[in-house]
Scaffold this active site. Structure first.
Site, PDB file in Angstrom:
ATOM      1  N   SER A 290      -9.497  -7.204  13.626  1.00  0.00           N
ATOM      2  CA  SER A 290     -10.394  -6.436  12.769  1.00  0.00           C
ATOM      3  C   SER A 290     -10.493  -5.016  13.290  1.00  0.00           C
ATOM      4  CB  SER A 290     -11.778  -7.091  12.748  1.00  0.00           C
ATOM      5  OG  SER A 290     -12.744  -6.222  12.186  1.00  0.00           O
ATOM      6  N   ARG A 330      18.569  -4.336 -28.413  1.00  0.00           N
ATOM      7  CA  ARG A 330      18.046  -3.848 -27.136  1.00  0.00           C
ATOM      8  C   ARG A 330      16.592  -3.501 -27.369  1.00  0.00           C
ATOM      9  NH1 ARG A 330      21.650  -0.110 -25.230  1.00  0.00           N
ATOM     10  NH2 ARG A 330      22.858  -1.969 -24.764  1.00  0.00           N
TER      11      ARG A 330
END
Length: 468
Positions: A290, A330
């Protein structure tokens, strides 16, 4: 400013091999590899010279390109292949090979052919990482399940103490999900396909070129098959430019792997809370610290598995939305949306699998905490068994037994004493009551289920070994 994506905001895959295997650099190299392979196939078929193939191969090295410049030019054609081809041709001209090699480069192909196929190459490598680590995860969980087949613990349902189970069966349940996910990803990966269809999926340009080559007997089908083999991909025989199911199958398999790992991570996070303390992650130097509280050892591997599980559904949603709204030969935007979503799923799966492998192979079991938590529920955790067995001995049957359970939970007296007061010794001896309230005697088929999953793992492991 450098525009590279290092993964600073993606801790699940940052620093893992997936970061390099699915990077922008790797994708650009994938496009270059497809273009170079195609010219190589043409040279083998006599459609261009070996010198042409060598010239294209020489410029198909990603380190020769300015990737920030390539990225800046990408919006001009809405994909990176268009400016990359321009850069390739410029390098070819500098080497004096522009005329013939440039003609063979990208012959008969379209941007989607190169981009989709390059994505398959990138995913092939990235999913390979994920599969290897999923198998390592399975190994660790199988060992845990085997060692703890007889370790009785409390099962939790909707966050509450439920019935006794075994740690072995819990681990086997995680293992079962990992095996299913590995099998699904293996199946999807083995079918990674070449996309080769030309401008609208008809290979019209290539067919016309081949028709003019009187000395060549090669067909477009044969050339496509040869290209797929050269790239190590499956040749589907037809283009899939308008069929996005291959993308969904792969994305779903990646999502399944992430979900299976996420469940493992979530359960370990719960079990590693200090007030529960049944499991703990392996202690590793430099991990879990931490920034403000030196006493903390955070379960970072599990946190990253959970992070991936939270992130994946949105990416899958993008893929399904793109597939469901694809139009024409496409798609206008939905195809483009697939790229980053699919790549991020692959990176998350590969990164999470690596963390899962470390976690599964290093989990620590706190037997004292397991026994303590099992005892917290008292005899009431056997209430299902008690109600079934003792109902005939109590006036009022199961409802009366239920009332005794509630009284014990309200702090009146322990369930054992309430039952003892309710049922005469000649109907239920102390020894019989002890056996009835022994958690180890109410595990059902947990051991059989564990053995079944372990047998499945052994069979899968033999298959993996035979494939290597």
């Amino acid at each position: 400013m450098d525009g590279a994506d290092y993964g600073v905001l993606a801790p699940t895959w940052a620093g893992t091999p997936a970061a390099a295997f699915a990077s922008d650099t790797a994708f650009v190299q994938g496009m270059l590899d497809v273009e170079a392979a195609w010219v190589h196939v043409q040279a083998e078929a006599g459609l261009c010279s070996a010198e042409d193939a060598q010239a294209v191969q020489a410029v198909a090295q990603v380190e020769r390109y300015d990737l920030p410049l390539l990225a800046a030019r990408t919006p001009d054609g809405a994909n990176a292949l268009i400016p990359l081809l321009g850069m390739m041709r410029e390098l070819l001209s500098q080497g004096g090979a522009a005329k013939t090699a440039g003609a063979a480069l990208h012959r008969g192909a379209t941007s989607q052919d190169i981009i989709d196929t390059a994505m398959m190459l990138v995913l092939s490598k990235t999913t390979g990482l994920a599969l290897a680590d999923l198998r390592s995860t399975a190994h660790g969980l199988a060992k845990l399940a085997g060692e703890h087949r007889g370790t009785v613990c409390i099962a939790r349902s909707l966050t509450q103490h439920a019935l006794p189970t075994t740690l072995g069966w819990k681990a086997a349940s995680w293992l079962s999900a990992i095996l299913d996910a590995e099998q699904q990803l293996q199946s999807a990966t083995s079918a990674l396909r070449l996309q080769w269809g030309g401008a609208v999926g008809t290979l019209a340009s290539l067919e016309q070129f081949l028709a003019g080559q009187s000395e060549s007997t090669k067909t477009s089908a044969a050339l496509s098959a040869q290209l797929a083999a050269h790239l190590g991909l499956h040749d589907p025989g037809t283009p899939w430019h308008a069929n996005r199911m291959p993308i969904l199958q792969l994305g779903s398999a990646l999502g399944a792997a992430i979900a299976a790992l996420g469940t493992l991570g979530a359960d370990v996070l719960t079990a590693s809370r200090p007030e529960i303390g049944e499991l703990s992650e392996p202690r590793e130097a430099g991990k879990g610290g931490s920034s403000a509280m030196p006493h903390k050892q955070n379960p970072v591997r599990s946190v990253l598995l959970r992070n991936a599980a939270f992130s994946a559904p949105g990416l899958l949603s993008t893929l399904f939305t793109a597939a469901g709204t694809a139009v024409d030969e496409r798609p206008d935007g939905s195809w483009h949306a697939e790229w980053s979503a699919l790549r991020e799923l692959a990176r998350l799966a590969a990164g999470a699998a690596q963390h899962g492998a470390f976690l599964a192979n290093g989990l620590s079991v706190n037997h004292q905490a397991i026994e303590r938590n099992l005892a917290l529920g008292g005899d009431a955790v056997l209430s299902e068994r008690v109600a079934t067995v003792l109902a005939p001995l109590v006036v009022g049957g199961k409802p009366a037994i239920q009332a005794l359970v509630h009284r014990s939970m309200d702090g009146d007296l322990p369930l054992r004493e309430l039952l003892r007061l309710e049922i005469p010794m000649h109907d239920l001896s102390d020894q019989d009551l002890d056996r009835l309230l022994d958690p180890a005697g109410y595990l059902g088929a947990a051991d059989r289920f564990t053995a079944t999953v372990l047998a499945e793992y052994s069979a899968r492991k033999e298959l993996w070994q035979s494939q290597n």
